[in-house]
Design an enzyme around this catalytic site. Sequence first.
Site, mmCIF file in Angstrom:
data_model
loop_
_atom_site.group_PDB
_atom_site.id
_atom_site.type_symbol
_atom_site.label_atom_id
_atom_site.label_comp_id
_atom_site.label_asym_id
_atom_site.label_seq_id
_atom_site.Cartn_x
_atom_site.Cartn_y
_atom_site.Cartn_z
ATOM 1 N N LYS A 9 15.477 -8.100 10.522
ATOM 2 C CA LYS A 9 16.109 -6.804 10.292
ATOM 3 C C LYS A 9 17.618 -6.972 10.268
ATOM 4 O O LYS A 9 18.192 -7.654 11.115
ATOM 5 C CB LYS A 9 15.710 -5.805 11.378
ATOM 6 C CG LYS A 9 16.371 -4.443 11.208
ATOM 7 C CD LYS A 9 15.717 -3.371 12.044
ATOM 8 C CE LYS A 9 16.145 -3.408 13.480
ATOM 9 N NZ LYS A 9 15.767 -2.182 14.207
ATOM 10 N N SER A 25 16.721 -4.139 -7.411
ATOM 11 C CA SER A 25 16.833 -5.011 -6.251
ATOM 12 C C SER A 25 17.965 -4.628 -5.314
ATOM 13 O O SER A 25 18.632 -3.627 -5.500
ATOM 14 C CB SER A 25 17.019 -6.474 -6.659
ATOM 15 O OG SER A 25 18.297 -6.624 -7.242
ATOM 16 N N TYR A 58 13.412 -5.886 -3.722
ATOM 17 C CA TYR A 58 13.427 -7.320 -3.435
ATOM 18 C C TYR A 58 14.870 -7.805 -3.372
ATOM 19 O O TYR A 58 15.784 -7.158 -3.878
ATOM 20 C CB TYR A 58 12.623 -8.099 -4.472
ATOM 21 C CG TYR A 58 13.191 -7.999 -5.868
ATOM 22 C CD1 TYR A 58 14.109 -8.949 -6.334
ATOM 23 C CD2 TYR A 58 12.852 -6.951 -6.699
ATOM 24 C CE1 TYR A 58 14.648 -8.833 -7.604
ATOM 25 C CE2 TYR A 58 13.387 -6.837 -7.967
ATOM 26 C CZ TYR A 58 14.291 -7.779 -8.416
ATOM 27 O OH TYR A 58 14.825 -7.672 -9.663
#
Length: 128
Positions: A9, A25, A58
């Site tokens: 994270k 993305s 992504y």
Amino acid sequence: MFRTMMNAKIHRARVTEANLNYVGSITIDTDILDAVGMVANEKVQIVNNNNGARFETYIIPGERGSGVVCLNGAAARLVHEGDVVIIISYALVPEEKVSSHQPKVALMDENNRIVEMLHAEPERSVFL
């Protein structure tokens, strides 16, 4: 059995750019990616603390040391420059390894520099 666990994270990063004219993305400073173990093309969840939006995309590695956190393509509509976001990756962990699984958590400052690295969610719930 496998459980889907938080693996890494990036906590409270600042959006440095929102680029609608890109395929899609999130571009993230490669130094930050290395610190938390995220990689190019990995699926991540983005949580926008400013407006509550939650979405997936992504990773594209960004310039080292730049502090870049840029949402590209359609995701750029869900953020504004300066928004505070949380970027989370997950992993499938076998049941027998769940109790020993330790995610990497990078706590960020307002310039997207890592101020602290953790290996678990802290007991305190507020970071300023």
